[in-house]
Design a protein around this motif. Structure first.
Motif, PDB file in Angstrom:
ATOM      1  N   GLY A 212       0.683  -0.892  -0.292  1.00  0.00           N
ATOM      2  CA  GLY A 212      -0.028   0.015   0.260  1.00  0.00           C
ATOM      3  C   GLY A 212       0.506   1.627  -0.344  1.00  0.00           C
ATOM      4  O   GLY A 212       0.698   2.053  -0.436  1.00  0.00           O
ATOM      5  N   GLU A 213       2.095   1.279  -0.221  1.00  0.00           N
ATOM      6  CA  GLU A 213       2.913   2.375   0.367  1.00  0.00           C
ATOM      7  C   GLU A 213       4.457   2.699  -0.999  1.00  0.00           C
ATOM      8  O   GLU A 213       4.039   1.153  -1.803  1.00  0.00           O
ATOM      9  N   ARG A 214       4.272   3.230  -1.211  1.00  0.00           N
ATOM     10  CA  ARG A 214       4.932   3.673  -2.524  1.00  0.00           C
ATOM     11  C   ARG A 214       6.156   4.653  -1.707  1.00  0.00           C
ATOM     12  O   ARG A 214       6.928   4.938  -1.205  1.00  0.00           O
ATOM     13  N   PRO A 215       7.355   3.754  -2.751  1.00  0.00           N
ATOM     14  CA  PRO A 215       8.380   4.103  -2.167  1.00  0.00           C
ATOM     15  C   PRO A 215       9.128   5.823  -2.856  1.00  0.00           C
ATOM     16  O   PRO A 215       8.233   6.246  -3.852  1.00  0.00           O
ATOM     17  N   LEU A 216       9.737   6.931  -1.662  1.00  0.00           N
ATOM     18  CA  LEU A 216       9.817   8.336  -2.252  1.00  0.00           C
ATOM     19  C   LEU A 216      10.907   8.135  -3.312  1.00  0.00           C
ATOM     20  O   LEU A 216      12.309   7.866  -2.837  1.00  0.00           O
ATOM     21  N   ASP A 217      10.526   8.688  -4.810  1.00  0.00           N
ATOM     22  CA  ASP A 217      11.085   8.753  -5.832  1.00  0.00           C
ATOM     23  C   ASP A 217      11.811  10.331  -6.200  1.00  0.00           C
ATOM     24  O   ASP A 217      10.366  10.325  -6.539  1.00  0.00           O
TER      25      ASP A 217
END
Length: 702
Positions: free
Chosen positions: A253-258
């Protein structure tokens, strides 16, 4: 059945005793309510500090709020019709009030419903006179004063404890369109207020869609820059409406900070690499342009020679254009001219010795021509005057030869600010190559620049944030962070910055803010009608990223200054492109004055510090400044709402969020942990493994 006059007389609680532009003194009737008033038909607290009263006049009714209540010894009041005039005139305790006029309340008859509608306008049209009656406002009048009945007030944020608990409604266009500042000490309820404003706005929009019979979800965009990791919990129940970005590794449910380094502008690279303005900054800009243009193999030798020839031609032209003939006259001028020409001849001779085809012979010929001119003007250790024709001959030869050599002008078609992908890991090596090719001592000047860039990229904590592999396309990045339409992407993006290394957190914040702003600029430019894409950018702990400081000329010299400049630009210009700014801070005195001055609405929670109190006191007109005296004693959840979104400053008790919807910013439960009421297990092995990025070292015997 009572007549309108009888109903009006039942609301009278006193008379005006004195009038000044900023203060009205009133004498309360002997039978005026002491604590609870029943005059308005429902029980209401009266009198109370910061409560409201009305003073009718020819313009309608002047609205004033109570700033002081006290008892003064005065002659006993003489009431007509009663036997008071024969009494001995002894001092008698009378209740009096000081009032601050803030607006004018008018009424009109609604033909459709037959009801009386009240409207409040800011400012006093007609001041009251001595002897005018002071009235308690009725419930409909109170709602008009605090704006609860206005047609454009669509979002409820709380109620007013000083206005019979009337609902406090706000217009989201005014609240977010001209920037909002939520200020207050730690624990005063700032984070819950910010989370509530976002949630209640979404719920109001969803309700409006449902009432209009429309399907779908609100086409809204909230981007929360969260340095403490508080807001993920506040919107966890929103499901697909939440886009949560965190430093890898991430869970379901989380997305990598990019925030890839190839998205950084030249200005941002200058700040993070601390490039000096002499040689380092121009070389860094050149390297970024070449890498973004795909030119990674170095500059061809012929193109480098063309650069040198062009530089020599420019320096000769500068001599010819001077009005004092620097190449003639004084001995020093003649000597410097000769030294320049000898340098050009030496370099051309060296170039001519390389394998460059027909250019080798032309370079050798230019070297021979220049040597002949210099020797012809030599007189021992001095030189005679050089003529204009001598210099023009040399310049013409240099320009003619330069035209026959290949150019690298295509590299300049890509700006150092263009969001073009390149392998950031080869930037330092590319800068070393460019410096070596340009010769001189340039390689020594930029050595420290290369070391700083290599050191930053070698940090494992940064790699996952600024150099994601495989890289994200720019289109996908915009959809992820700024959001697509509401149906295919969540309306709320929370960027958890809690584990971003301090070395780049200001750059990450400034890059995110700049890209949001510039994307909305380009969106409006792409629409013939100039339509905007309304977006709200929320910055928590704003005093950390928008700290007040000296306005330096030229490019930002540090990430902190760069971050401040980005948000100052958003504060000044964001409204034109549909970008609203919400700042949350516990130290308003440390905020940039430029950003704070552009905020048109303020929600002020408890503020204790003297410097912060003095600052916010200057945000309101003098006649309502007394309202802010209550700031040091405000309980949690209570705040003063003032500015563009409120008709007059009003004390509001912000609606309470359920515990599961509050940001994760509650005070720590020391006692419960000490007394084992709540368990706190610790697994430092797992924490150290995640922190260091390496598996833990175990004892072989174990």
């Amino acid at each position: 059945m009572t007549t309108p006059i009888e109903r009006l007389s039942g609301l009278v609680v006193g008379v005006v005793e004195s009038v000044a532009p900023d203060e009205v003194r009133a004498l309360l009737e002997l039978d005026a309510p002491h604590s609870t008033a029943l005059n308005t038909g429902v029980p209401a607290g009266f009198p109370r500090l910061n409560g409201y009263v009305l003073i009718p006049n020819e313009a309608g009714a002047t609205v004033a709020y109570i700033t002081w209540i006290g008892i003064e010894r005065s002659p006993y009041p003489k009431r007509s019709g009663l036997k008071d005039f024969g009494l001995i005139d002894l001092p008698f305790p009378l209740r009096k009030m000081s009032l601050s006029p803030v607006g004018t309340l008018t009424s009109r008859r609604d033909r459709a419903s037959g009801m009386t509608r009240y409207e409040l306008s800011r400012g006093v049209v007609a001041f009251p006179s001595v002897g005018d009656q002071v009235l308690i406002p009725t419930a409909p009048q109170i709602e008009a004063i605090v704006g609860a009945r206005d047609d454009d007030k669509r979002v409820r944020i709380g109620s007013s404890p000083m206005a019979s608990s009337a609902a406090i409604m706000v217009d989201p266009d005014k609240l977010f369109g001209r920037h909002l500042a939520v200020l207050g000490n730690t624990g005063s309820g700032k984070s819950c207020t910010v989370a509530g404003l976002i949630r209640w706005s979404m719920e109001a929009a969803e309700k409006s869609l449902k009432e209009a019979g429309k399907t779908g979800v609100p086409n809204a965009r909230f981007i929360v820059l969260d340095p403490n990791g508080e807001y993920a919990r506040a919107f966890a129940d929103r499901g697909d409406e939440l886009r949560l970005f965190r430093v890898p590794p991430v869970t379901g449910g989380e997305r990598p900070l990019d925030v890839p380094a190839w998205l950084w502008s030249g200005h941002e690279w200058t700040a993070v690499a601390h490039a000096q303005p002499g040689a380092q900054r121009p070389l860094l800009m050149q390297g970024l342009r070449e890498l973004k243009a795909g030119q990674t193999e170095g500059v061809p030798r012929e193109a480098m020679i063309r650069r040198y020839l062009g530089s020599y031609s420019i320096r000769i032209s500068a001599m010819l254009n001077t009005g004092t003939q620097a190449f003639g006259g004084a001995a020093k001028a003649r000597f410097e001219c000769a030294r320049l020409l000898e340098t050009i001849a030496s370099d051309c001779s060296q170039f001519g010795g390389e394998t460059l085809g027909t250019a080798s012979g032309a370079l050798a010929a230019i070297s021979t021509t220049i040597t002949g001119i210099v020797d012809g003007r030599r007189s021992g250790n001095f030189f005679n005057d050089f003529t204009i024709s001598d210099l023009e001959t040399i310049r013409s030869a240099l320009d003619t030869l330069a035209q026959t050599l290949p150019d690298i002008g295509h590299a300049t078609l890509i700006s150092e600010d263009a969001p073009q992908f390149f392998d950031v890991n080869i930037l330092a090596e590319h800068l070393d190559r460019v410096a070596t090719e340009q010769g001189g001592n340039l390689a020594g000047f930029i050595s420290t620049l290369g070391l700083r860039i290599r050191g930053m990229l070698a940090d494992q904590r940064l790699g996952a944030v600024i150099g994601r592999d495989p890289p994200t396309s720019f289109e996908s990045w915009l959809k992820d962070y700024i959001g697509d339409d509401g149906a295919s992407n969540g309306q709320i993006a929370v960027v958890d910055l809690s584990l971003v290394p301090s070395e780049i957190v200001h750059i990450v914040v400034s890059v995110l803010a700049r890209l949001v702003f510039e994307s909305l600029q380009r969106y409006r430019r792409g629409h013939p009608k100039g339509q905007t894409l309304p977006t709200v950018l929320v910055l928590e702990e704003a005093h950390t990223f928008v700290r007040r400081g000296k306005d330096d000329d030229g490019p930002a010299s540090s990430p902190t200054q760069l971050c401040r400049e980005v948000f100052e630009r958003i504060a000044r210009e964001g409204r034109k492109f549909g970008l609203g700014l919400v700042l949350s801070s516990q130290r308003p005195s440390e905020l940039s004055p430029t950003v704070l001055a552009q905020c048109n609405t303020f929600v002020l929670h408890r503020i204790v510090n003297d410097a912060d109190q003095n600052l916010v006191a200057r945000l309101v007109p003098d006649n309502v400044g007394g309202l802010l005296r209550e700031l040091p004693s405000l309980p949690s959840r209570q705040a003063v709402l003032l500015g563009w979104a409120a008709p007059i400053p009003v004390l509001v008790e912000v609606d309470e969020l359920p515990d599961a919807q509050r940001p994760q910013s509650a005070d720590p439960d020391f006692w419960k942990v000490w007394t084992l009421t709540e368990e706190r297990g610790v697994d430092w092995g797992a924490i150290s493994e995640e922190w260091s990025g390496a598996p833990p070292v175990h004892d072989p015997e174990e």
